[in-house]
Design an enzyme around this catalytic site. Structure first.
Site, PDB file in Angstrom:
ATOM      1  CG  ASP A 113     -12.396 -61.634  21.946  1.00 54.48           C
ATOM      2  OD1 ASP A 113     -12.053 -60.484  21.606  1.00 54.48           O
ATOM      3  OD2 ASP A 113     -12.312 -62.613  21.193  1.00 54.48           O
ATOM      4  CG  ASP A 127     -13.637 -57.740  18.178  1.00 58.14           C
ATOM      5  OD1 ASP A 127     -12.634 -57.702  17.432  1.00 58.14           O
ATOM      6  OD2 ASP A 127     -13.785 -58.593  19.067  1.00 58.14           O
TER       7      ASP A 127
END
Length: 158
Positions: A113, A127
């Site tokens: 991330d 995402d």
């Protein structure tokens, strides 16, 4: 569906490769002050790092999602549903690859991330595709748009 999934997968993996190479030393890049910055986070859990000790469950869940989307995708006739399932398939596949092949171990890998949304959460391109795909899925479901692209004659129209 497969073309969009491949584009999402490629964009996500390339952006993660960049993030690992550019942000590994704890560096941070401000994109929009106090709203979006780029910083590296290796996430062993799900959203908000929930379930860090059961990464293998997320691996199985992602594999089931990919298989389910591929199965349902065989019945597609609607362009809108093709976009939804393509986005979901690309995001789920990219997360599955992270879980399978990234450290610390096979099937227990951490998801990369790097997009920090004002300190609320940190995500990635997959995402964005997953959240957007889910929102569009909800919209199509609420509007009774069928997967096959042909309205169900048995349902009364509103």
């Amino acid at each position: 569906m497969l073309v969009l999934a491949a584009v999402v997968l490629l964009l996500d993996q390339v952006s993660k490769f960049w993030a690992i190479s550019a942000l590994s030393n704890g560096e941070s890049i401000t994109v929009i002050p106090q709203l979006i910055r780029l910083r590296l986070l290796l996430n062993p859990g799900a959203a908000f790092s929930i379930g860090e000790g059961v990464t293998w469950v997320f691996t199985l869940t992602a594999a089931a999602a990919v298989a389910g989307i591929l199965h349902v995708g065989r019945r597609l006739g609607s362009p809108a549903w093709t976009v939804v399932l393509g986005a979901l398939l690309g995001g789920a596949t990219s997360h599955l690859l992270d879980r399978l092949f990234r450290p610390p171990a096979f099937a227990r890998g951490h998801v990369v991330d790097f997009i920090d949304y004002g300190g609320l959460f940190v995500g990635n391109v997959a995402d964005i595709a997953l959240v957007g795909g889910c929102a569009f899925l909800l919209l199509l479901s609420l509007r009774d748009i069928p997967l096959g692209g042909v309205a169900d004659k048995a349902r009364p129209s509103a």
